[in-house]
Design a protein around this motif. Structure first.
Motif, short mmCIF file in Angstrom:
data_model
loop_
_atom_site.label_atom_id
_atom_site.label_comp_id
_atom_site.label_asym_id
_atom_site.label_seq_id
_atom_site.Cartn_x
_atom_site.Cartn_y
_atom_site.Cartn_z
N ARG B 722 0.83 -1.21 0.00
CA ARG B 722 0.00 0.00 0.00
C ARG B 722 0.87 1.26 0.00
NH1 ARG B 722 -4.35 0.60 4.75
NH2 ARG B 722 -4.89 2.78 4.31
N LEU B 723 1.88 1.18 0.84
CA LEU B 723 2.81 2.32 0.89
C LEU B 723 3.48 2.54 -0.45
CD1 LEU B 723 4.77 2.15 4.25
CD2 LEU B 723 3.41 4.03 3.38
N THR B 724 3.93 1.47 -1.01
CA THR B 724 4.62 1.55 -2.29
C THR B 724 3.71 2.16 -3.36
OG1 THR B 724 5.63 -0.52 -1.63
CG2 THR B 724 6.03 0.21 -3.88
N ARG B 725 2.44 1.67 -3.34
CA ARG B 725 1.52 2.18 -4.36
C ARG B 725 1.34 3.71 -4.24
NH1 ARG B 725 -3.44 -0.63 -3.40
NH2 ARG B 725 -4.27 1.27 -2.47
N LEU B 726 1.20 4.12 -2.99
CA LEU B 726 1.06 5.56 -2.75
C LEU B 726 2.28 6.31 -3.27
CD1 LEU B 726 -0.71 7.73 -1.39
CD2 LEU B 726 0.59 7.33 0.69
N LEU B 727 3.43 5.78 -2.92
CA LEU B 727 4.65 6.44 -3.35
C LEU B 727 4.79 6.39 -4.87
CD1 LEU B 727 7.01 5.27 -0.51
CD2 LEU B 727 6.05 7.56 -0.87
N ASP B 729 2.33 6.34 -7.02
CA ASP B 729 1.44 7.37 -7.57
C ASP B 729 2.11 8.74 -7.58
OD1 ASP B 729 -0.56 5.74 -8.20
OD2 ASP B 729 -1.97 6.37 -6.62
N LEU B 730 2.66 9.08 -6.41
CA LEU B 730 3.30 10.40 -6.29
C LEU B 730 4.43 10.55 -7.29
CD1 LEU B 730 3.35 10.90 -2.43
CD2 LEU B 730 2.23 12.37 -4.10
N LEU B 731 5.19 9.49 -7.39
CA LEU B 731 6.35 9.49 -8.26
C LEU B 731 5.90 9.65 -9.71
CD1 LEU B 731 9.37 9.20 -7.76
CD2 LEU B 731 9.15 6.79 -8.39
N ASP B 732 4.87 8.82 -10.02
CA ASP B 732 4.30 8.83 -11.38
C ASP B 732 3.93 10.26 -11.79
OD1 ASP B 732 3.64 7.44 -13.57
OD2 ASP B 732 1.65 6.80 -12.86
N LEU B 733 3.19 10.91 -10.91
CA LEU B 733 2.72 12.26 -11.19
C LEU B 733 3.88 13.22 -11.36
CD1 LEU B 733 0.02 13.75 -11.39
CD2 LEU B 733 0.28 14.36 -9.00
N SER B 734 4.80 13.10 -10.44
CA SER B 734 5.92 14.01 -10.47
C SER B 734 6.73 13.83 -11.75
CB SER B 734 6.75 13.80 -9.21
OG SER B 734 8.10 13.90 -9.48
N VAL B 735 6.89 12.57 -12.14
CA VAL B 735 7.64 12.29 -13.37
C VAL B 735 6.93 12.90 -14.57
CG1 VAL B 735 8.23 10.44 -14.98
CG2 VAL B 735 8.82 10.23 -12.58
N MET B 736 5.61 12.64 -14.60
CA MET B 736 4.87 13.15 -15.76
C MET B 736 4.87 14.66 -15.79
SD MET B 736 1.70 10.78 -16.68
CE MET B 736 1.26 10.38 -15.05
N GLU B 737 4.73 15.28 -14.63
CA GLU B 737 4.70 16.74 -14.61
C GLU B 737 6.02 17.31 -15.08
OE1 GLU B 737 3.46 17.99 -10.75
OE2 GLU B 737 1.40 18.29 -11.45
N ASN B 738 7.09 16.59 -14.85
CA ASN B 738 8.38 17.10 -15.28
C ASN B 738 8.68 16.73 -16.73
OD1 ASN B 738 8.91 18.29 -12.84
ND2 ASN B 738 9.77 16.40 -11.99
N GLY B 739 7.71 16.06 -17.34
CA GLY B 739 7.86 15.72 -18.75
C GLY B 739 8.90 14.64 -19.00
N GLU B 740 9.13 13.81 -17.99
CA GLU B 740 10.17 12.79 -18.18
C GLU B 740 9.61 11.43 -18.53
OE1 GLU B 740 12.02 12.99 -14.42
OE2 GLU B 740 12.97 14.92 -14.82
N VAL B 741 8.29 11.42 -18.83
CA VAL B 741 7.67 10.12 -19.09
C VAL B 741 8.00 9.66 -20.51
CG1 VAL B 741 5.52 11.09 -19.95
CG2 VAL B 741 5.50 8.86 -18.87
N SER B 742 8.14 8.38 -20.65
CA SER B 742 8.37 7.86 -22.00
C SER B 742 7.14 7.08 -22.42
CB SER B 742 9.60 6.95 -22.02
OG SER B 742 9.39 5.87 -21.15
N LEU B 743 6.64 7.37 -23.61
CA LEU B 743 5.42 6.74 -24.07
C LEU B 743 5.75 5.58 -25.00
CD1 LEU B 743 3.34 9.95 -24.81
CD2 LEU B 743 3.07 8.41 -22.87
N ASN B 744 4.99 4.57 -24.81
CA ASN B 744 5.19 3.39 -25.66
C ASN B 744 4.03 3.33 -26.64
OD1 ASN B 744 5.89 0.96 -26.73
ND2 ASN B 744 5.13 -0.26 -24.99
N SER B 745 4.08 4.16 -27.69
CA SER B 745 2.94 4.28 -28.59
C SER B 745 2.94 3.19 -29.64
CB SER B 745 2.97 5.65 -29.29
OG SER B 745 2.74 6.66 -28.36
#
Lengths: 93, 904
Positions: B722-727, B729-745
């Motif tokens: 549960r803790l990991t999932r929360l973390l 999520d936060l990480l996911d958001l932060s990564v995406m907001e910083n534009g560091e996400v890589s898309l697998n289109s």
């Protein structure tokens, strides 16, 4: 200061009323000179006519009064700016 | 008895004195001295006294002797006008100053679009109207001379003498007027010499009349009361005002006071300070009152003392003579002489200005063809024109005097003249008070009024058989009974003077008004009309523009030099060049400069001529639409300004509202962040607490069964997940907001993504929700990151399961195309999101209502970030009965090769 502004207000108010009086003057004089004498001569013949001396007194009396009143009114406005004083009244007149 | 030679000697000395005074005044004015006197209200008031001509000096007494009190009407009218200065004179003087008006003809022509036709009409009418008046002055001077010439005023044999005398008087007056009236060309400037001479004459005639009056009252009658008694006892002792005549004459004299060219000259043209008018408003009525004070006593005394049949017009002279007071008689003669000369001088000056500006100059310009641009000194032409006009007018007066044979009572001729010039009144007053007055209206009014005046007043005055035959008097013009000169329209029995004044002025006004109603003024006329009527708003100057691109300043300079004179023109141009900021050289011919130049020229040659001359050089004037708008509708400007203000204030209000919203949002977000921090601490703390306690148990408790150990370890494990999932999520958001996400289109089928999302969401939840779908609409192949898209859908379906508060939760997933956008709408049947939450639902940590539902409030924020990366967007659409989230995907994401891929 409220007192000062009240004083100025009064002064310009007075000025405007004097201008009103000046505008009113010719109508009073016209009524007295043109209308009143016509009402004197009622009857026929020389006896019904007004004595010329009375007519002289009347016409010249009003003349002298008109001159004095005009002079007095001018004396009150002589130093003021007539245009400024009447500019507001102009639109309503 | 004074000998005629003595009298002529005194006259010559007096005239020489006048020349000297005028000369000194001119010299002082040129040297810039003596302004305290030359420009004083006293001189202004005294110069107005040219109203009191020889007619009033001699004629008033005769008038009083004939009809009693009626003489006073011709003084009461002007007094009324002066007392009412605020109404008309103030306006006239202001217009005269702002438009640099040179005469009454100039004023009227300028008002009606600088029309030369009107100017010529008025000039001719004025000449016709005033000529008898000038003849009257000559007549009165010669009459008064004749009374000295023979011991018996009625004796004949003086006729030849009179003609000579009239000729010499006319010649002397012409010389004086030419000398002092045409010294400076600019008719707009004061003629100091003339004005000061007129002022001196005003004093002389006033004191002369007062002296005779005082002599009569205290010297002959023996006191005031005796005089009054004598008055009542005389043949004119009973006064009965004839209603119509009394009012009509007061009105006529008031009208003439405004319209007479010479009065206009001294009242308006020679005025150089509006305040002088205010002083004259009481000073001039006073002067008039003094002038008329002793008229009745003199008349009554004359009736008593003089033999029957003696001319009552000459009582002022004959009474002192008969009593042997030669000195007084001579003084009285000088008074009458002053009245006559000052009137002739100023009237001639005014008329000559009108003639040269409105008749001679236009004709000359026309004859010269090319006109203003040709070489040659226009100045000389104007001066010559003016001098010739003076000679012409005085000779006309002299000829009229010779032709009329010096007949007729003075007052009658005077009234005829008044009636003629009074015809200007409707056009004049209409022009300065009524913007709707048009040129055609003025022409018609003036024309009709003047014709009627000629027919009913001027021509009949020569008597039956002279100008109009007895037949016309009796049976009307052309035998038409309605056209009898003294009974128009068959209405008989009106006093001839009242009849003429009434019909000419009323039909004049009527024609003026009616033609104005039905004609349309051209632009310049409308512009001038607005300027004249609203003179107190526009006194800064004329507003119409010249289009001056084509004209050179040189041409203007050449023309101005010839009108203003080389020195003045150069000074004028240099002054304007300085104002424009140019050093040396000529000023640029800006519209403002050309306007100023036009006004300067108008001061010399009149508005119409100046306009025409500049028009010749500049090639036609243009009124721009802006000019017209500015004048035609001042209120539009005010309206525009106020609506601008309104728009601005509305803008401000809107900005303030937006700022308020933003502020509210910020405050809300800040609060949410705080509450989320405590929430996340709580979220972290709860699993941490159980992990700590169970790990403690595992560490410290020995007597644990294997099952228990496994159970506790499992709990620790779950909490860790549960803790990991929360973390995560936060990480996911932060990564995406910083534009560091890589898309697998890659190409994905939308239906498959939704299938996966619905299945996954349902699997993890105990709540039951009915899902409605339209599988055929979902058959779209997209080129996108399917896992990320599924994450978004899962989140939305999970939210619906979690938050839908309906008794039987239902979720509708609809797919549609909006133009080039694919919209996937998730609609539940719950109560939706509260209105105050709509603004922040996609913000991080936003948690609305249900505190008991777990989740960190990151889901929708993550969704939004994902969709932004995928080139789409997510929206909340509020409506009644449920919440709708729309996922909008650009069709560019749609795989172009969808068909082939599917078939593979």
């Amino acid at each position: 200061m409220p007192r000062t502004s009240l004083f100025l207000e009064r002064k310009s108010y007075r000025m405007r009323r004097i201008m009103d009086a000046i505008r009113f003057m010719p109508f009073v004089c016209a009524a007295l000179w043109m209308v009143v004498p016509l009402m004197w001569s009622g009857g026929q013949g020389a006896h019904a006519a007004t004595p010329l001396s009375a007519a002289l007194w009347y016409i010249f009396g009003i003349w002298a009064l008109a001159v004095m009143v005009s002079f007095a009114l001018w004396w009150r406005i002589r130093s003021g700016d007539v245009d400024a004083a009447v500019s507001a009244a102009d639109t309503s007149a | 008895m004074v000998s005629l030679n003595q009298l002529i000697g005194v006259c010559l000395v007096y005239v020489a004195g006048l020349f000297l005074v005028a000369f000194l005044a001119e010299r002082a004015a040129i040297r810039g001295r003596g302004d305290w006197l030359l420009r004083s209200p006293l001189v202004y008031t005294l110069s107005l006294s040219i109203y009191c001509t020889a007619w009033t000096f001699y004629g008033a007494v005769g008038y009083a002797a004939r009809s009693g009190m009626e003489f006073v009407t011709i003084y009461l009218g002007p007094s009324l006008v002066m007392i009412g200065w605020w109404w008309v004179l103030r306006r006239l003087v202001r217009i005269g100053r702002s438009q640099r008006v040179t005469s009454v003809a100039d004023l009227i022509s300028a008002r009606y679009g600088k029309s030369n036709v009107l100017a010529i009409m008025i000039t001719i009418m004025a000449v016709i109207g005033v000529t008898p008046y000038i003849a009257l002055q000559l007549q009165s001077v010669t009459l008064s001379l004749s009374i000295f010439a023979s011991p018996d005023p009625d004796a004949g044999g003086a006729a030849l003498n009179n003609a000579h005398a009239a000729f010499w008087v006319a010649g002397g007056l012409a010389l004086f007027t030419v000398l002092f009236g045409t010294r400076n060309l600019n008719a707009n400037e004061r003629h100091h010499g003339v004005v000061i001479a007129v002022a001196v004459e005003a004093v002389v005639k006033l004191f002369a009349l007062l002296a005779v009056g005082a002599f009569v009252v205290w010297g002959i009658a023996g006191g005031l009361n005796e005089t009054l008694a004598r008055i009542d006892a005389s043949s004119i002792g009973g006064w009965q005002a004839q209603g119509g005549r009394w009012s009509a004459l007061i009105f006529l004299s008031a009208a003439a006071f405004l319209c007479l060219p010479r009065m206009f000259q001294v009242l308006v043209v020679e005025n150089d300070d509006e305040r002088h008018l205010q002083i004259a408003s009481w000073a001039f009525p006073l002067y008039l009152m003094l002038m008329s004070l002793f008229v009745v006593p003199i008349a009554v005394t004359g009736l008593d003392l003089m033999p029957a049949g003696s001319n009552p017009d000459l009582y002022v002279l004959s009474i002192p003579l008969s009593q042997g007071h030669n000195g007084l008689a001579m003084f009285a003669f000088l008074g009458g002489f002053s009245s006559a000369t000052s009137m002739v001088i100023v009237a001639t000056l005014a008329l000559s200005t009108m003639m040269s500006n409105h008749i001679v100059m236009p004709v000359w310009l026309k004859l010269r063809g090319g006109g203003a641009q040709q070489s040659g000194d226009v100045r000389g032409v104007i001066i010559r024109a003016r001098r010739l006009s003076i000679l012409l007018i005085i000779s006309l007066g002299y000829l009229y005097y010779r032709a009329s044979g010096g007949s007729g009572a003075l007052a009658a001729i005077g009234l005829i003249s008044f009636g003629g010039v009074a015809q200007f009144l409707p056009a004049l007053l209409g022009g300065i008070f009524w913007r709707g007055a048009t040129r055609m209206g003025a022409i018609w009014g003036l024309g009709i009024g003047f014709m009627l005046w000629m027919f009913t007043m001027l021509l009949p005055s020569f008597g039956p058989g002279a100008a109009l035959s007895q037949g016309v008097f009796d049976h009307g013009l052309l035998g038409l009974g309605v056209l009898r000169p003294q009974a128009l329209f068959g209405i008989d029995g009106i006093d001839p003077t009242v009849h003429a004044i009434w019909w000419s002025l009323s039909l004049n006004t009527f024609a003026f008004a009616v033609v104005s109603f039905f004609t349309f003024p051209h632009p310049l006329e409308r512009l001038q009309g607005a300027q004249f009527v609203n003179v107190f708003d526009h006194s800064s100057g004329p507003a119409h523009g010249w289009t001056v691109a084509a004209s050179g300043a040189e041409d203007l300079m050449i023309m101005s030099q010839r009108i203003l004179g080389a020195t003045e023109a150069r000074a004028f141009f240099e002054r304007h060049a300085r104002w424009q900021g140019a050093t040396g050289g000529l000023p640029r011919p800006t519209p403002a400069f050309v306007q100023a130049l036009e006004r300067e020229l108008a001061g010399s040659v009149g508005a119409a001529t100046a306009n025409a001359m500049i028009g010749q050089i500049i090639g036609g004037q243009a009124l721009s639409v802006e000019d017209l708008m500015a004048v035609a509708d001042e209120s539009a400007q005010i309206h525009e300004y106020s609506s601008q203000l309104e728009a601005k204030s509305r803008e401000l209000t809107e900005t303030a509202q937006e700022l308020g919203h933003a502020n509210q949002k910020l405050t809300q977000l800040s609060l949410q962040k705080d509450s989320f921090l405590s929430q996340i601490s709580h979220e972290l703390r709860t699993p941490m607490t159980s992990i700590r306690s169970f790990s403690q148990i595992l560490r410290d408790t020995d007597a644990l069964t294997g099952t228990e150990k496994t159970r506790f370890a499992s709990i620790i494990h779950t909490e860790t997940i549960r803790l990991t999932r929360l973390l995560d999520d936060l990480l996911d958001l932060s990564v995406m907001e910083n534009g560091e996400v890589s898309l697998n289109s890659k190409p994905v089928n939308l239906r498959a993504v939704i299938d996966q999302a619905v299945m996954t969401s349902r699997a993890g939840s105990s709540n039951v929700i009915t899902v409605h779908r339209t599988p055929e609409a979902e058959e779209i192949v997209l080129f996108t990151d399917g896992d990320r898209l599924a994450q978004v859908f899962i989140n939305l379906v999970t939210n619906a399961i979690k938050y839908c508060d309906a008794a039987k939760p239902e979720l509708t997933i609809a797919v549609r195309r909006d133009d080039d956008v694919i919209v996937v709408a998730f609609t539940d049947n719950g109560s939706g999101i509260p209105a105050d939450g709509e603004g922040i639902v996609f913000e991080k940590f936003a948690r609305l209502c249900n505190e008991d539902v777990d989740g960190a409030g990151l889901g929708l924020a993550i969704c939004r970030e994902i969709l932004t990366r995928l080139g789409g967007e997510i929206r909340y659409v509020s409506h009644v009965g449920g919440a709708t989230f729309e996922v909008r995907l650009a069709t560019s994401a749609e795989a172009e090769t969808s068909a082939s891929l599917l078939s593979v």
